[in-house]
Design an enzyme around this catalytic site. Structure first.
Site, PDB file in Angstrom:
ATOM      1  N   SER A 161      46.039  43.403  16.891  1.00 36.38           N
ATOM      2  CA  SER A 161      46.099  44.804  17.292  1.00 36.38           C
ATOM      3  C   SER A 161      45.719  45.714  16.119  1.00 36.38           C
ATOM      4  O   SER A 161      44.623  45.602  15.592  1.00 36.38           O
ATOM      5  CB  SER A 161      47.492  45.111  17.847  1.00 36.38           C
ATOM      6  OG  SER A 161      47.503  46.278  18.618  1.00 36.38           O
ATOM      7  N   ASP A 186      43.468  40.244  20.264  1.00 39.89           N
ATOM      8  CA  ASP A 186      43.697  41.179  21.358  1.00 39.89           C
ATOM      9  C   ASP A 186      43.553  42.651  20.980  1.00 39.89           C
ATOM     10  O   ASP A 186      44.422  43.473  21.289  1.00 39.89           O
ATOM     11  CB  ASP A 186      45.064  40.934  22.006  1.00 39.89           C
ATOM     12  CG  ASP A 186      45.029  41.281  23.504  1.00 39.89           C
ATOM     13  OD1 ASP A 186      44.045  40.934  24.167  1.00 39.89           O
ATOM     14  OD2 ASP A 186      45.979  41.904  23.999  1.00 39.89           O
ATOM     15  N   HIS A 313      50.356  40.973  25.110  1.00 44.36           N
ATOM     16  CA  HIS A 313      49.521  41.476  24.023  1.00 44.36           C
ATOM     17  C   HIS A 313      49.698  40.669  22.738  1.00 44.36           C
ATOM     18  O   HIS A 313      48.735  40.432  22.011  1.00 44.36           O
ATOM     19  CB  HIS A 313      49.881  42.954  23.801  1.00 44.36           C
ATOM     20  CG  HIS A 313      49.135  43.633  22.709  1.00 44.36           C
ATOM     21  ND1 HIS A 313      47.758  43.523  22.572  1.00 44.36           N
ATOM     22  CD2 HIS A 313      49.557  44.445  21.701  1.00 44.36           C
ATOM     23  CE1 HIS A 313      47.372  44.242  21.514  1.00 44.36           C
ATOM     24  NE2 HIS A 313      48.446  44.802  20.978  1.00 44.36           N
TER      25      HIS A 313
END
Length: 354
Positions: A161, A186, A313
């Site tokens: 992220s 991700d 996530h």
């Protein structure tokens, strides 16, 4: 403390236990000498189920890395003794312990270093709110220099992220000579940019105060932000701090105060990722996250992409064994050794001549 605990509704397990207890046949009264004996506790209470876990056994040690000519001290967790260094950067609001379960497996064949970024975990800095991409990149490079000097071992940057954005920007600078791989977890420019308008709402509507660390762990799993209970028990405690004035636990990272930096984390990220001159792996939790530049780049074979099913996530937390296997396969596929790319049949003779 009490008022905050009311934020959590009655747990399904607790209400089920109450029902079962109410249905149990009444026991005859005990002799008076034993009247004060406690009832047999339930097999696993909520406190036990959501109790914090120690990182020892996954990472081997932790260190504080002091940056010269500053008051910045960055906390790192380390594992493994040989192979390339898998240098892990967590997402916003997470910590280095986000990679703990995966590190336990990766360290069998490589070294792992997971850093608490500025304003997160056990790291301390002169300005915890400065999460500008430039500052975070400089932090990473400073930590690497302080740990390994002018001759660092072979490094594979792994970023989740926000940490994925930092990893890409560090790699795109092309100043880290020993960088031999880049793994982004991700995060895709198109999806990230589109989600920015919702971020403040997401941050403001999440649970803000916790009466105990166990409640925070429980909320992270039941709320869906993490799907792996063991990883939550390892990583969530390091994302919290105790607020004496509020008499409860709150988030360590003040993400809502860093909005001015968010756009720069992700703007132009896809082109930067594609421009990095090292082997690249993109791990996604869903195919719908690919934007146009990455779709074209993937069709042209510019990077390897793997969609990891049935995770949220935080892929490295939800599916740590699969994540670790993907990292080790990436290293093997690209022949990344402790000192760079190893060419079969060439390295051994060179060693035997010395």
């Amino acid at each position: 403390m009490e008022s905050n605990s009311k934020n959590m509704s009655t747990l399904p397990e607790e209400s089920l236990e109450e029902e079962l207890q109410s249905e149990e046949p009444k026991q005859p009264p005990l002799p008076s000498a034993f009247a004060s004996l406690p009832q047999r506790p339930p097999t696993q209470s909520s406190l036990e189920k959501y109790a914090p876990l120690d990182w020892v056994g996954y990472f081997d040690e932790e260190k504080d890395i002091s940056i010269p000519d500053s008051n910045d001290v960055f906390h790192v967790y380390m594992a493994g003794t040989e192979g390339p260094v898998i240098f892990c950067l967590h997402g916003g609001g997470y910590s280095g312990l986000s990679f703990a379960l995966a590190a336990g497996k990766i360290k069998e064949k490589a070294r792992v270093v997971a850093m608490d970024l500025r304003g997160h975990g056990k790291s301390s800095s002169e300005n915890d709110i400065d999460l500008s991409i430039e500052t975070m990149c400089n932090d990473v490079l400073a930590v690497l220099k302080e740990m390994y000097g002018e001759q660092p071992p072979s490094i594979v940057l792994v970023g989740h992220s926000m940490g994925g954005s930092v990893a890409v920007h560090v790699a795109a600078k092309k100043t880290l000579r020993s960088l031999h791989g880049l793994v982004v977890v991700d995060v895709v420019e198109g999806t990230a940019m589109a989600s920015l308008i919702h971020m403040q709402k997401i941050l403001s509507t999440r649970m803000q105060h916790f009466s105990s660390i166990e409640k925070a762990i429980e909320w992270s799993v039941k709320g869906g932000s993490l799907r792996n209970l063991d990883s939550a028990r390892l990583s969530i405690p390091s994302t919290l701090k105790y607020d004496d004035s509020k008499k409860c636990y709150v988030y360590r990272a003040r993400l809502e105060e860093t909005e001015q930096y968010w756009r720069a984390w992700y703007e132009g990220l896809s082109e930067k990722f594609l421009s990095c001159p090292v082997p690249k792996l993109l791990l996604l939790a869903g195919t719908d996250r690919l934007d146009r530049p990455l779709t074209i780049g993937q069709m042209q074979g510019k990077f390897q992409m793997v969609v990891v099913r049935h995770t949220g996530h935080a892929i490295q937390e939800d599916a740590p064994e699969e994540f670790a296997s993907l990292i080790l396969n990436f290293i093997a596929r690209n022949r990344i050794g402790p000192h760079g790319v190893e060419i079969p049949g060439l390295r051994q003779p060179l060693q035997s001549q010395t």
